[in-house]
Design a protein around this motif. Structure first.
Motif, PDB file in Angstrom:
ATOM      1  N   GLU A  10      27.626   2.425  58.948  1.00  0.00           N
ATOM      2  CA  GLU A  10      28.256   2.606  60.263  1.00  0.00           C
ATOM      3  C   GLU A  10      28.095   1.421  61.202  1.00  0.00           C
ATOM      4  N   THR A  27      39.646   4.957  53.930  1.00  0.00           N
ATOM      5  CA  THR A  27      39.389   6.147  54.744  1.00  0.00           C
ATOM      6  C   THR A  27      40.468   7.207  54.503  1.00  0.00           C
ATOM      7  N   TYR A  47      32.193   2.307  58.438  1.00  0.00           N
ATOM      8  CA  TYR A  47      32.657   3.658  58.733  1.00  0.00           C
ATOM      9  C   TYR A  47      31.536   4.662  58.472  1.00  0.00           C
ATOM     10  N   LYS A  64      32.000   7.404  57.004  1.00  0.00           N
ATOM     11  CA  LYS A  64      32.220   7.781  55.602  1.00  0.00           C
ATOM     12  C   LYS A  64      33.593   7.286  55.157  1.00  0.00           C
ATOM     13  N   ASP A  84      36.803   8.014  52.190  1.00  0.00           N
ATOM     14  CA  ASP A  84      37.374   9.152  51.472  1.00  0.00           C
ATOM     15  C   ASP A  84      37.151   8.937  49.970  1.00  0.00           C
ATOM     16  N   ARG A  85      36.082   9.524  49.475  1.00  0.00           N
ATOM     17  CA  ARG A  85      35.709   9.326  48.072  1.00  0.00           C
ATOM     18  C   ARG A  85      36.595  10.123  47.110  1.00  0.00           C
ATOM     19  N   GLU A  91      24.894   0.238  50.381  1.00  0.00           N
ATOM     20  CA  GLU A  91      24.905   1.095  51.569  1.00  0.00           C
ATOM     21  C   GLU A  91      23.790   0.650  52.508  1.00  0.00           C
TER      22      GLU A  91
END
Length: 328
Positions: free
Chosen positions: A22, A83, A117, A119, A121-122, A138
């Motif tokens: 983030e 995303t 971000y 998260k 969009d996995r 990460e």
């Protein structure tokens, strides 16, 4: 040792890298450090911001050769295509990127995706491809890890700092990573022989707002009211307003109160640090406070009420804040 190695890497031997987290300032810092590694010194360095430059520009850079026939290292900022919110008008570009990233191991260039971000969009095909084809790093850091990460980061960049110097840097940066990095950049410019001394930190890094406010509260808690009011006047002269100061006062009181309650419940210092997710130094200071819980609760209520009265316009003058300090 590289800064990427401070975090978990899914495949550190893969140069194609996705930096995910983030904190955009920190991610950019990590990405810049990576691109400046000696092995990339003869590469063309290209930066593409997907939000301002667009996906067509990104695709062009990924598919076209360098003007000077050199390998490129391409830093991709704001890769919104990872995303969930991607407009349908980009469907053609998404399909092109899918083809490129599926075959990324055939690309001579190095791509660094900086995805700042909460998260990605996995579930989507393109994101799954990137996660599979790139080394994923990460960069999320828990509050109690800030000190150890900062120490490792300073060492990784070839600088030395004592434990007391590190604590001083963290204190003057409010344990906020972005502020720590900004202050570290200042110190790098003046560090002789790569050594960052306490004296240099004292001279070049100012007390933070939270530290100044904490000093006011500490003086008041010890009933050194003259010192507390003088410090408060200094903050007001430097442009701080009562609402700002009250927010920090309330935060300090909440922390002391939470620490005392957890201590009463039998938690150790280390357990309190982990449970509250704050820097160990702040917990140590809070544990040293001798004010009863009932008094802390009363002060916190007063601070919240005072904040409300300033915000709704009932109070305007600084005297109400000074009365609060004198009642500590």
């Amino acid at each position: 040792m590289t800064l990427l190695s401070l975090f978990k890497n899914t495949n550190s031997s893969n140069l194609q890298t996705l930096i995910l987290g983030e904190d955009s300032f920190f991610n950019d810092y990590i990405a810049r450090s990576y691109t400046r590694e000696p092995r990339f010194k003869n590469f063309d360095h290209v930066i593409v911001d997907c939000e301002s430059d667009g996906l067509d520009d990104l695709i062009a850079n990924l598919t076209e050769s360098s003007l000077f026939s050199q390998q490129k290292i391409i830093t991709v900022k704001n890769p919104f295509f990872l995303t969930a919110k991607v407009p349908k008008k980009y469907q053609k570009q998404l399909e092109q990127l899918q083809r490129i990233f599926v075959n990324i191991n055939q690309l001579e260039d190095i791509v660094i995706l900086v995805a700042s971000y909460a998260k990605v969009d996995r579930r989507k095909k393109l994101t799954k491809t990137v996660l599979n084809q790139f080394n994923v790093v990460e960069t999320a850091i828990r509050p109690y890890e800030v000190g150890s990460i900062t120490k490792a980061l300073i060492a990784a960049e070839g600088y030395q700092i004592s434990q007391t110097g590190l604590q001083l840097l963290l204190q003057r940066s409010d344990q906020v990573l972005d502020t720590i990095l900004s202050n570290f950049n200042k110190l790098k410019m003046i560090a002789a022989d790569g050594k960052i001394t306490e004296a240099e930190i004292e001279r070049n890094i100012d007390l933070s707002l939270a530290q100044n406010v904490f000093a006011i509260l500490e003086a008041a808690l010890k009933h050194n009211y003259q010192e507390a009011i003088e410090r408060l006047d200094n903050q007001l002269r430097e442009g701080s307003n009562p609402v700002q100061l009250l927010a920090v006062f309330a935060n300090q009181l909440e922390l002391i109160l939470a620490v005392k309650i957890l201590q009463q419940r039998g938690r150790s210092e280390a357990q309190i640090v982990k449970e509250l997710g704050v820097h160990p130094y702040r917990v140590k200071l809070a544990l040293g406070n001798r004010m009863p819980i009932a008094k802390l609760v009363s002060l916190l209520k007063d601070a919240i009420e005072l904040d409300y009265n300033y915000k709704n316009g009932q109070y305007h003058e600084d005297n109400f804040l000074k009365l609060f300090i004198l009642n500590v």
